[in-house]
Design a protein around this motif. Structure first.
Motif, PDB file in Angstrom:
ATOM      1  N   VAL B  87      26.993  86.496  48.172  1.00 31.57           N
ATOM      2  CA  VAL B  87      28.372  86.943  48.350  1.00 31.57           C
ATOM      3  C   VAL B  87      28.463  87.591  49.716  1.00 31.57           C
ATOM      4  CG1 VAL B  87      29.278  87.346  46.063  1.00 31.57           C
ATOM      5  CG2 VAL B  87      27.679  88.955  47.048  1.00 31.57           C
ATOM      6  N   SER B  88      29.616  87.495  50.322  1.00 35.06           N
ATOM      7  CA  SER B  88      29.776  88.211  51.581  1.00 35.06           C
ATOM      8  C   SER B  88      30.338  89.588  51.264  1.00 35.06           C
ATOM      9  CB  SER B  88      30.700  87.449  52.506  1.00 35.06           C
ATOM     10  OG  SER B  88      31.862  87.107  51.821  1.00 35.06           O
ATOM     11  N   LEU B  89      29.599  90.581  51.634  1.00 34.73           N
ATOM     12  CA  LEU B  89      30.038  91.956  51.425  1.00 34.73           C
ATOM     13  C   LEU B  89      30.758  92.358  52.701  1.00 34.73           C
ATOM     14  CD1 LEU B  89      26.658  92.968  49.903  1.00 34.73           C
ATOM     15  CD2 LEU B  89      28.794  92.793  48.671  1.00 34.73           C
ATOM     16  N   HIS B  90      32.074  92.232  52.675  1.00 35.70           N
ATOM     17  CA  HIS B  90      32.838  92.163  53.911  1.00 35.70           C
ATOM     18  C   HIS B  90      32.576  93.252  54.935  1.00 35.70           C
ATOM     19  CE1 HIS B  90      35.158  88.672  53.109  1.00 35.70           C
ATOM     20  NE2 HIS B  90      35.257  89.057  51.857  1.00 35.70           N
ATOM     21  N   ASP B  91      32.689  94.474  54.511  1.00 39.34           N
ATOM     22  CA  ASP B  91      32.672  95.535  55.518  1.00 39.34           C
ATOM     23  C   ASP B  91      31.263  96.009  55.846  1.00 39.34           C
ATOM     24  OD1 ASP B  91      35.342  95.409  55.711  1.00 39.34           O
ATOM     25  OD2 ASP B  91      35.757  97.068  54.361  1.00 39.34           O
ATOM     26  N   LEU B  92      30.274  95.540  55.106  1.00 42.09           N
ATOM     27  CA  LEU B  92      28.932  96.057  55.344  1.00 42.09           C
ATOM     28  C   LEU B  92      28.247  95.277  56.458  1.00 42.09           C
ATOM     29  CD1 LEU B  92      29.448  96.502  52.034  1.00 42.09           C
ATOM     30  CD2 LEU B  92      27.245  97.565  52.328  1.00 42.09           C
ATOM     31  N   VAL B  97      23.235  96.580  54.340  1.00 44.36           N
ATOM     32  CA  VAL B  97      22.730  95.872  53.164  1.00 44.36           C
ATOM     33  C   VAL B  97      21.225  96.096  53.024  1.00 44.36           C
ATOM     34  CG1 VAL B  97      22.392  93.610  52.145  1.00 44.36           C
ATOM     35  CG2 VAL B  97      24.547  94.155  53.224  1.00 44.36           C
ATOM     36  N   LYS B  99      19.497  98.585  54.157  1.00 40.59           N
ATOM     37  CA  LYS B  99      19.258  99.982  53.754  1.00 40.59           C
ATOM     38  C   LYS B  99      19.473 100.164  52.257  1.00 40.59           C
ATOM     39  CE  LYS B  99      20.999 102.116  57.847  1.00 40.59           C
ATOM     40  NZ  LYS B  99      22.133 102.935  58.251  1.00 40.59           N
ATOM     41  N   LEU B 100      20.495  99.457  51.722  1.00 42.31           N
ATOM     42  CA  LEU B 100      20.722  99.534  50.278  1.00 42.31           C
ATOM     43  C   LEU B 100      19.527  98.990  49.524  1.00 42.31           C
ATOM     44  CD1 LEU B 100      24.447  98.627  49.740  1.00 42.31           C
ATOM     45  CD2 LEU B 100      23.252 100.610  48.860  1.00 42.31           C
ATOM     46  N   PRO B 144      28.929  92.785  60.960  1.00 39.54           N
ATOM     47  CA  PRO B 144      29.335  92.682  59.559  1.00 39.54           C
ATOM     48  C   PRO B 144      28.855  91.365  58.971  1.00 39.54           C
ATOM     49  CG  PRO B 144      31.205  93.215  60.974  1.00 39.54           C
ATOM     50  CD  PRO B 144      30.073  92.862  61.872  1.00 39.54           C
ATOM     51  N   GLN B 146      30.284  89.282  57.171  1.00 39.68           N
ATOM     52  CA  GLN B 146      31.250  88.188  57.191  1.00 39.68           C
ATOM     53  C   GLN B 146      31.194  87.369  58.481  1.00 39.68           C
ATOM     54  OE1 GLN B 146      34.728  90.450  56.624  1.00 39.68           O
ATOM     55  NE2 GLN B 146      34.856  91.200  58.699  1.00 39.68           N
ATOM     56  N   THR B 147      30.558  87.890  59.530  1.00 39.64           N
ATOM     57  CA  THR B 147      30.497  87.137  60.778  1.00 39.64           C
ATOM     58  C   THR B 147      29.264  86.241  60.842  1.00 39.64           C
ATOM     59  OG1 THR B 147      29.287  88.885  61.910  1.00 39.64           O
ATOM     60  CG2 THR B 147      31.674  88.994  62.021  1.00 39.64           C
ATOM     61  N   ARG B 160      17.002  92.196  52.315  1.00 38.67           N
ATOM     62  CA  ARG B 160      17.376  93.265  51.396  1.00 38.67           C
ATOM     63  C   ARG B 160      16.344  93.409  50.284  1.00 38.67           C
ATOM     64  NH1 ARG B 160      18.688  93.004  46.653  1.00 38.67           N
ATOM     65  NH2 ARG B 160      19.187  90.803  46.681  1.00 38.67           N
TER      66      ARG B 160
END
Lengths: 348, 249
Positions: B87-92, B97, B99-100, B144, B146-147, B160
């Motif tokens: 999934v694209s996690l848009h703002d991250l 990601v 780090k999460l 980000p 999404q890019t 990740r």
């Protein structure tokens, strides 16, 4: 958040506080009204914009803060009454957030709507605490042993608290908790798969959001010297939601910009109306303006004034801009992506 | 540490997706899990990753039963996974990601208070150096998600999972959707990951050339159970595997 951002924000806060201190009562009122709304809008944005939990109970939480601060202030708690307002707000918010552990999306939103009406009712019937429909008269905030009486001083206090709240929330956004909120917003399934404890993280968001909503309510009670049930009904939730939609979902700066916009808009319309012949027309227009505004923003600029600003900035700076700020995905596109998380698309 | 799955059965209503499936994974071993569509490979992975529930069977990892544990609990035991579709996690950003992923690993991660007040620059540099550079993500570390291209997002997902310093890594179709060259690179990356981190790997994959080049051992699933197990060379010559894939000749 870089050191530069903090310094700019601090300088801005000092400048506005100075203006508020020197200005006349009307301008001081505008400044604290915007600052207090901003704190509320940031707290709401943490839940809706960052964590994706749509809630309509913001007005109730602000009310809890207002009545708590009013009663504690009248009992002589001084500045601690604002802290108490925050803590009670957090507690109420956690209570309202409990259904979010089982419900999602619209179903949870409806449960918060119910909570909003229950709290509105409680404000009316809990006579000993709220003085019912006639409202609770609040003594001025006592700070450092003396009562704060002037609007100018409230403007300074509100700006200082707004700055501290912003500092706290923007730091929070850069910890693992803050990042986890964004993942939960996109997809709870993915968040779970990534090893994020979804329930705990949501609860943290509700607690923090409730604290700042309570703080907002406390300030509201002290500045208006009065807390009555009508002030904390669904209309206040709608106003706050308008602020974050206009300003920008998922952006703290956007919350403040939205609060400025939504608070000053009625004033501007009022001024405009004084030029017009019919006063009835103006008041009708005022009611309509909010609704029209929200619809226009959702249609044309779903990520709010903040993304508008970013786009203009990247256009001005031309090739210097990096890809990150130039790309904005409209919310309606995103809703399509996160309605269908990875797990559902799986082929075995 | 080793993983031993015994007689795992998973049902969805009347459908038995996985029936009496057994699988052993040794320390530092890369096991490929292949089989035709609908064989139950991803369901099997999801189950031992704490997403789906089983009705029978056991899975013992390093002496502990892991069936029924949440993904978060599994991460604490050193079991990490990647996803089939990202999934694209848009703002991250990529670093966010990763780090999460590292957050699941307590030893590697500073506490909330330290994160709240401190700067994460040194930690970010360390992640860039140890994870993002080998996966060719260092240049986009602050972009980000999404890019990024689909292939890059797959790499981010792997980064990740690796940030949690797993001892056991489940890869669900790591190569699906990648170009031929990207796929071969990913295979090489997986082997180097195993060599560097010393972890065991279970890899579900359809692209046979990558599977053959990457895995130490291959398990073939059909209709929810294991029909064959052996080295890549043995799998290629087995009649039963051919029948399952190509039909009766």
């Amino acid at each position: 958040m870089t050191t530069r951002t903090v310094l700019i924000a601090a300088a801005l806060a000092v400048a506005v506080a100075l203006v508020g201190y020197e200005a006349n009562r009307f301008w001081a009122y505008l400044i604290y009204a915007v600052a207090i709304s901003s704190i509320g809008a940031m707290s709401l944005n943490l839940l809706i914009g960052f964590c994706g939990q749509i809630t309509f109970a913001q007005g109730a939480l602000i009310g809890v803060g207002a009545y708590t601060a009013g009663n504690l202030g009248n009992a002589g708690w001084g500045a601690l009454s604002l802290l108490g307002a925050g803590l009670c707000g957090a507690l109420a918010s956690a209570l309202i957030g409990l259904p979010a552990l089982r419900l999602r999306g619209l179903y949870f939103a409806i449960s918060t709507l119910a909570a909003q009406f229950i709290f509105s009712y409680l404000f009316k019937i809990l006579q000993p605490l709220t003085n019912g429909v006639s409202g609770l008269v609040v003594k001025p905030l006592v700070l450092f042993g003396r009562p704060v009486a002037s609007d100018q001083e409230y403007a300074v206090i509100s700006i200082v608290l707004l700055f501290l709240s912003w500092l706290f929330l923007s730091r929070l956004a850069q910890t693992d908790v803050g990042r986890a909120l964004l993942v939960i917003r996109e997809s709870e399934l993915v968040a779970r798969g990534m090893g994020i404890d979804v329930s705990r993280t949501k609860m943290k968001a509700f607690l923090v959001s409730g604290f700042f909503a309570g703080l907002c309510g406390g300030l509201l009670a002290f500045t208006s010297r009065f807390a009555n049930p009508e002030a904390f009904e669904i209309g206040l939730s709608v106003d706050q939601t308008a602020m974050i939609i206009v300003g920008g979902l998922g952006s703290l700066a956007g919350s403040v910009i939205g609060a400025v916009f939504v608070t000053l808009l009625p004033e501007a319309i009022q001024r405009l109306g004084e030029l017009m012949p019919s006063a009835d027309l103006v008041s009708a227009f005022r009611e309509m303006a909010f609704g029209v505004l929200i619809i226009l923003f959702l249609l044309l600029e779903p990520r709010g004034l903040v993304s508008l600003g970013q786009r203009l900035r990247s256009r001005w700076s031309g090739s210097k801009s990096n890809a990150g700020t130039a790309v904005t995905i409209p919310l309606r596109d995103r809703s399509r992506t996160f309605a269908m998380p990875a797990f559902n698309r799986r082929k075995v | 540490m080793t993983l031993a799955v015994r007689d795992l059965t998973i049902r969805f209503g009347g459908v038995t997706a996985v029936a009496n499936m057994s699988l052993d994974v040794g320390a530092r071993e890369i096991v490929g899990l292949i089989g035709p569509n609908g064989a139950g490979k991803t369901t099997f992975i999801n189950c031992i990753a704490g997403v789906n529930r089983s009705v029978a069977g056991s899975a013992v990892w390093g002496g502990r039963e892991i069936l029924g544990l949440s993904p978060a609990a599994l991460l604490r035991l050193g079991v990490a996974r990647t996803f089939q579709s990202v999934v694209s996690l848009h703002d991250l950003t990529v670093l966010d990601v990763v780090k999460l992923g590292a957050a699941a690993h307590a030893r590697r991660r500073s506490g909330f208070i330290a994160q709240f007040f401190g700067s994460e620059r040194t930690f970010e540099d360390e992640l860039c150096e140890s994870l993002l550079k080998p996966l060719n993500l260092a240049d986009v570390a602050r972009s980000p998600i999404q890019t990024l291209s689909y292939g890059q997002r797959k790499s981010v997902d792997l980064a990740r999972a690796l940030a949690a310093e797993p001892q056991m890594l489940y890869l669900d179709e790591p190569v699906a959707g990648l170009t031929y060259q990207e796929g071969l690179n990913m295979g090489a990356v997986i082997r180097s990951v195993r060599d560097r981190f010393g972890c065991s790997v279970i890899m579900v994959e359809h692209k046979m050339d990558v599977v053959m080049a990457t895995c130490d051992r291959i398990t073939v699933m059909a209709h929810g159970s294991r029909i064959f197990e052996g080295t890549p060379a043995e799998v290629q010559t087995d009649q039963e595997v051919r029948r399952v894939y190509l039909g009766d000749a």
